[in-house]
Design a protein around this motif. Sequence first.
Motif, PDB file in Angstrom:
ATOM      1  N   GLN A 197       0.842  -1.195   0.000  1.00 25.16           N
ATOM      2  CA  GLN A 197       0.000   0.000   0.000  1.00 25.16           C
ATOM      3  C   GLN A 197       0.881   1.249   0.000  1.00 25.16           C
ATOM      4  OE1 GLN A 197      -2.725   0.724   3.327  1.00 25.16           O
ATOM      5  NE2 GLN A 197      -4.162   1.672   1.872  1.00 25.16           N
TER       6      GLN A 197
ATOM      7  N   GLU B 168       3.763   0.139   2.343  1.00 25.86           N
ATOM      8  CA  GLU B 168       3.685  -0.798   3.472  1.00 25.86           C
ATOM      9  C   GLU B 168       3.439  -2.189   2.915  1.00 25.86           C
ATOM     10  OE1 GLU B 168       0.720  -0.019   6.517  1.00 25.86           O
ATOM     11  OE2 GLU B 168       1.333  -1.791   7.672  1.00 25.86           O
TER      12      GLU B 168
ATOM     13  N   ILE C 212       0.933  -8.814   4.263  1.00 27.16           N
ATOM     14  CA  ILE C 212       0.957 -10.213   3.837  1.00 27.16           C
ATOM     15  C   ILE C 212      -0.438 -10.739   3.497  1.00 27.16           C
ATOM     16  CG2 ILE C 212       0.732 -11.229   6.151  1.00 27.16           C
ATOM     17  CD1 ILE C 212       2.858 -13.335   5.272  1.00 27.16           C
ATOM     18  N   ARG C 213      -0.503 -11.613   2.526  1.00 23.29           N
ATOM     19  CA  ARG C 213      -1.699 -12.366   2.170  1.00 23.29           C
ATOM     20  C   ARG C 213      -1.329 -13.827   1.975  1.00 23.29           C
ATOM     21  NH1 ARG C 213      -2.995  -8.117   3.264  1.00 23.29           N
ATOM     22  NH2 ARG C 213      -4.330  -6.560   2.308  1.00 23.29           N
TER      23      ARG C 213
ATOM     24  N   PRO D 245      -4.567 -11.248   6.596  1.00 22.94           N
ATOM     25  CA  PRO D 245      -3.667 -11.480   7.742  1.00 22.94           C
ATOM     26  C   PRO D 245      -4.380 -11.616   9.091  1.00 22.94           C
ATOM     27  CG  PRO D 245      -3.347  -9.280   6.795  1.00 22.94           C
ATOM     28  CD  PRO D 245      -4.193 -10.047   5.850  1.00 22.94           C
ATOM     29  N   ASN D 246      -5.448 -10.860   9.285  1.00 19.01           N
ATOM     30  CA  ASN D 246      -6.127 -10.947  10.580  1.00 19.01           C
ATOM     31  C   ASN D 246      -6.702 -12.346  10.841  1.00 19.01           C
ATOM     32  OD1 ASN D 246      -5.569  -8.337  11.401  1.00 19.01           O
ATOM     33  ND2 ASN D 246      -7.415  -7.493  10.438  1.00 19.01           N
TER      34      ASN D 246
ATOM     35  N   ASN E 285       5.567  -4.771   8.988  1.00 18.50           N
ATOM     36  CA  ASN E 285       4.956  -4.965  10.306  1.00 18.50           C
ATOM     37  C   ASN E 285       5.701  -6.050  11.076  1.00 18.50           C
ATOM     38  OD1 ASN E 285       2.331  -3.291  10.265  1.00 18.50           O
ATOM     39  ND2 ASN E 285       2.320  -4.382   8.305  1.00 18.50           N
TER      40      ASN E 285
ATOM     41  N   SER F   3       5.648  -8.527  14.452  1.00 18.25           N
ATOM     42  CA  SER F   3       4.710  -9.014  15.468  1.00 18.25           C
ATOM     43  C   SER F   3       5.474  -9.264  16.760  1.00 18.25           C
ATOM     44  CB  SER F   3       4.028 -10.277  14.985  1.00 18.25           C
ATOM     45  OG  SER F   3       4.987 -11.275  14.882  1.00 18.25           O
TER      46      SER F   3
ATOM     47  N   ASP G 170       3.239   1.850  15.138  1.00 17.63           N
ATOM     48  CA  ASP G 170       1.976   1.609  14.442  1.00 17.63           C
ATOM     49  C   ASP G 170       0.804   1.733  15.416  1.00 17.63           C
ATOM     50  OD1 ASP G 170       0.298   0.924  12.363  1.00 17.63           O
ATOM     51  OD2 ASP G 170       0.951  -1.158  12.216  1.00 17.63           O
ATOM     52  N   ASP G 171      -0.386   1.978  14.887  1.00 21.40           N
ATOM     53  CA  ASP G 171      -1.621   1.991  15.688  1.00 21.40           C
ATOM     54  C   ASP G 171      -1.476   2.870  16.927  1.00 21.40           C
ATOM     55  OD1 ASP G 171      -2.293   0.084  13.822  1.00 21.40           O
ATOM     56  OD2 ASP G 171      -2.004  -1.613  15.169  1.00 21.40           O
TER      57      ASP G 171
ATOM     58  N   LYS H 147      -6.053   4.085  12.443  1.00 25.59           N
ATOM     59  CA  LYS H 147      -7.192   4.429  11.597  1.00 25.59           C
ATOM     60  C   LYS H 147      -8.493   4.600  12.375  1.00 25.59           C
ATOM     61  CE  LYS H 147      -7.632  -0.290   9.686  1.00 25.59           C
ATOM     62  NZ  LYS H 147      -6.378  -0.826  10.229  1.00 25.59           N
TER      63      LYS H 147
ATOM     64  N   GLY I  54      -5.670   4.843   7.037  1.00 28.93           N
ATOM     65  CA  GLY I  54      -7.126   4.740   6.958  1.00 28.93           C
ATOM     66  C   GLY I  54      -7.803   5.994   6.431  1.00 28.93           C
TER      67      GLY I  54
ATOM     68  N   GLU J  57      -9.843   7.836   3.981  1.00 26.63           N
ATOM     69  CA  GLU J  57     -10.796   7.331   2.982  1.00 26.63           C
ATOM     70  C   GLU J  57     -11.509   8.420   2.196  1.00 26.63           C
ATOM     71  OE1 GLU J  57     -13.439   4.579   4.907  1.00 26.63           O
ATOM     72  OE2 GLU J  57     -11.846   3.117   5.269  1.00 26.63           O
TER      73      GLU J  57
ATOM     74  N   GLY K  17      -4.104   5.305   2.706  1.00 24.49           N
ATOM     75  CA  GLY K  17      -5.519   4.953   2.829  1.00 24.49           C
ATOM     76  C   GLY K  17      -6.176   4.727   1.480  1.00 24.49           C
ATOM     77  N   TYR K  18      -7.397   4.177   1.534  1.00 27.79           N
ATOM     78  CA  TYR K  18      -8.109   3.820   0.306  1.00 27.79           C
ATOM     79  C   TYR K  18      -8.328   5.022  -0.602  1.00 27.79           C
ATOM     80  CZ  TYR K  18      -9.260  -0.586   2.719  1.00 27.79           C
ATOM     81  OH  TYR K  18      -9.205  -1.780   3.381  1.00 27.79           O
TER      82      TYR K  18
ATOM     83  N   PRO L 293      -4.057  -1.457  -0.939  1.00 27.05           N
ATOM     84  CA  PRO L 293      -2.870  -2.295  -1.179  1.00 27.05           C
ATOM     85  C   PRO L 293      -2.961  -2.908  -2.573  1.00 27.05           C
ATOM     86  CG  PRO L 293      -3.906  -2.826   0.944  1.00 27.05           C
ATOM     87  CD  PRO L 293      -4.860  -1.950   0.194  1.00 27.05           C
TER      88      PRO L 293
HETATM   89  P1  C2E Z   1      -2.119  -2.596  10.004  1.00 30.02           P
HETATM   90  O1  C2E Z   1      -0.651  -2.760  10.125  1.00 30.02           O
HETATM   91  O2  C2E Z   1      -2.767  -1.560  10.851  1.00 30.02           O
HETATM   92  O3  C2E Z   1      -2.389  -2.357   8.462  1.00 30.02           O
HETATM   93  C1  C2E Z   1      -3.390  -1.528   7.934  1.00 30.02           C
HETATM   94  C2  C2E Z   1      -4.608  -2.312   7.497  1.00 30.02           C
HETATM   95  O4  C2E Z   1      -5.614  -1.374   7.101  1.00 30.02           O
HETATM   96  C3  C2E Z   1      -4.383  -3.201   6.273  1.00 30.02           C
HETATM   97  O5  C2E Z   1      -5.237  -4.341   6.381  1.00 30.02           O
HETATM   98  C4  C2E Z   1      -4.856  -2.303   5.143  1.00 30.02           C
HETATM   99  O6  C2E Z   1      -5.244  -3.012   3.980  1.00 30.02           O
HETATM  100  C5  C2E Z   1      -6.037  -1.636   5.774  1.00 30.02           C
HETATM  101  N1  C2E Z   1      -6.339  -0.342   5.149  1.00 30.02           N
HETATM  102  C6  C2E Z   1      -5.582   0.381   4.312  1.00 30.02           C
HETATM  103  N2  C2E Z   1      -6.189   1.527   3.956  1.00 30.02           N
HETATM  104  C7  C2E Z   1      -7.375   1.540   4.606  1.00 30.02           C
HETATM  105  C8  C2E Z   1      -8.473   2.465   4.643  1.00 30.02           C
HETATM  106  O7  C2E Z   1      -8.470   3.531   4.032  1.00 30.02           O
HETATM  107  N3  C2E Z   1      -9.526   2.117   5.438  1.00 30.02           N
HETATM  108  C9  C2E Z   1      -9.569   0.963   6.152  1.00 30.02           C
HETATM  109  N4  C2E Z   1     -10.638   0.710   6.880  1.00 30.02           N
HETATM  110  N5  C2E Z   1      -8.551   0.061   6.135  1.00 30.02           N
HETATM  111  C10 C2E Z   1      -7.470   0.356   5.373  1.00 30.02           C
HETATM  112  P2  C2E Z   1      -4.682  -5.810   6.141  1.00 30.02           P
HETATM  113  O8  C2E Z   1      -3.741  -5.843   4.989  1.00 30.02           O
HETATM  114  O9  C2E Z   1      -5.866  -6.725   6.109  1.00 30.02           O
HETATM  115  O10 C2E Z   1      -3.826  -6.071   7.444  1.00 30.02           O
HETATM  116  C11 C2E Z   1      -4.434  -6.167   8.712  1.00 30.02           C
HETATM  117  C12 C2E Z   1      -3.406  -6.272   9.801  1.00 30.02           C
HETATM  118  O11 C2E Z   1      -2.664  -7.486   9.694  1.00 30.02           O
HETATM  119  C13 C2E Z   1      -2.352  -5.173   9.762  1.00 30.02           C
HETATM  120  O12 C2E Z   1      -2.869  -3.997  10.327  1.00 30.02           O
HETATM  121  C14 C2E Z   1      -1.247  -5.802  10.574  1.00 30.02           C
HETATM  122  O13 C2E Z   1      -1.491  -5.656  11.944  1.00 30.02           O
HETATM  123  C15 C2E Z   1      -1.386  -7.263  10.190  1.00 30.02           C
HETATM  124  N6  C2E Z   1      -0.379  -7.598   9.162  1.00 30.02           N
HETATM  125  C16 C2E Z   1      -0.417  -7.437   7.833  1.00 30.02           C
HETATM  126  N7  C2E Z   1       0.721  -7.874   7.245  1.00 30.02           N
HETATM  127  C17 C2E Z   1       1.520  -8.323   8.249  1.00 30.02           C
HETATM  128  C18 C2E Z   1       2.829  -8.908   8.299  1.00 30.02           C
HETATM  129  O14 C2E Z   1       3.527  -9.072   7.289  1.00 30.02           O
HETATM  130  N8  C2E Z   1       3.295  -9.254   9.538  1.00 30.02           N
HETATM  131  C19 C2E Z   1       2.554  -9.041  10.669  1.00 30.02           C
HETATM  132  N9  C2E Z   1       3.096  -9.404  11.847  1.00 30.02           N
HETATM  133  N10 C2E Z   1       1.337  -8.501  10.649  1.00 30.02           N
HETATM  134  C20 C2E Z   1       0.819  -8.142   9.456  1.00 30.02           C
END
Ligand code: C2E
Length: 276
Positions: A44, A58, A61-62, A73-74, A117, A119, A178-179, A202, A236, A238, A256-257, A262
């Motif tokens: 992204q 950023e 992972i998928r 990832p969640n 990211n 963990s 982050d966060d 976000k 985030g 949007e 953000g979107y 991404p």
């Molecule tokens: P995160 O690090 O807070 O990543 C941001 C998440 O928000 C991503 O979801 C992204 O696709 C989503 N996002 C981006 N823009 C927007 C937007 O405008 N609005 C909203 N509502 N969401 C948006 P994703 O890719 O599903 O990842 C979810 C979480 O999974 C990540 O949150 C992170 O905590 C974890 N994650 C993803 N990749 C990895 C990785 O390689 N390793 C680890 N340990 N965790 C990962």
Amino acid sequence: HAKTKGKRHQYYLPTETDKPFQEVQLENDLRQAIERNEFYLAYQPQFSMKSGKIIGIEALIRWKHPQNGIIPPNDFIPLAEETGLIVQIGNWVLRRACEQIKDWNQRGYPPLHVSVNLSLGQFLDGHLVEMIRQILQETGIAPEHLQLEITESMTADVTYTIETLHQLKQLGVRISMDDFGTGYSSLSYLKNFPLDQLKIDKSFIKDVLKDEKDVAIVKTIIKLSHNLGLEVIAEGVENFQQLALLKENQCDKIQGYLVSPPISAEQIEEKYLQVP
Ligand code: C2E
Ligand code: CA
Ligand code: CA
Ligand code: CA
């Protein structure tokens, strides 16, 4: 050999019976996913507020599961944490992300940084610093092009965190929180941890147009960042109203979107990377 296998099975069965079948299945699949090359990274873009240009990406992972399709990832990172598989998976992400940057460097594209990211399990694993040193050496990318996204969950053991972050900083990588604002930890870590950036979660951006409290929080995080000499990015984003509010308050970067979801490495190239 068969005997030990049988014993292991007997040992494990009673504790595993509580787990739903699907979860056991997922765990087995996850173990094989690395060898079978079923993970990939989506990227992204992150944009500079000042120039409007892409400055980094950023890595997210998928998992392309052979039967169940694409798993976000969640839906598997928590299980990877529980089983300890997160260390292997996390190392794969770090290497893959740095290889992508190397590939673009070699092809003459303008430099981007990649945020990865981390963990908790990875952060607590004693080999993280050495692993990153090795990956930087192997790929030869500029260390400052790798940015590690940590979370407040990693700040519990203050002494260990400070020590580890300083070791990482010595490698030359950047550290982003982050966060920001969603965890339990105290603000005192901001003065003791060698951070480069805060990322506004976000959840604060989501209702920033409806909720005066979110406005106050967002403004305060931006001010706080700048007063501490840190960069600040909002995730985030949007819509244009959120963007305007962030711009007005001098937020450095956005993600953000609104600007881009991404996307694949190929799409990053097509849309954003033109050799001058
Ligand atoms: P995160 O690090 O807070 O990543 C941001 C998440 O928000 C991503 O979801 C992204 O696709 C989503 N996002 C981006 N823009 C927007 C937007 O405008 N609005 C909203 N509502 N969401 C948006 P994703 O890719 O599903 O990842 C979810 C979480 O999974 C990540 O949150 C992170 O905590 C974890 N994650 C993803 N990749 C990895 C990785 O390689 N390793 C680890 N340990 N965790 C990962
Ligand atoms: Ca992140
Ligand atoms: Ca985040
Ligand atoms: Ca998050």
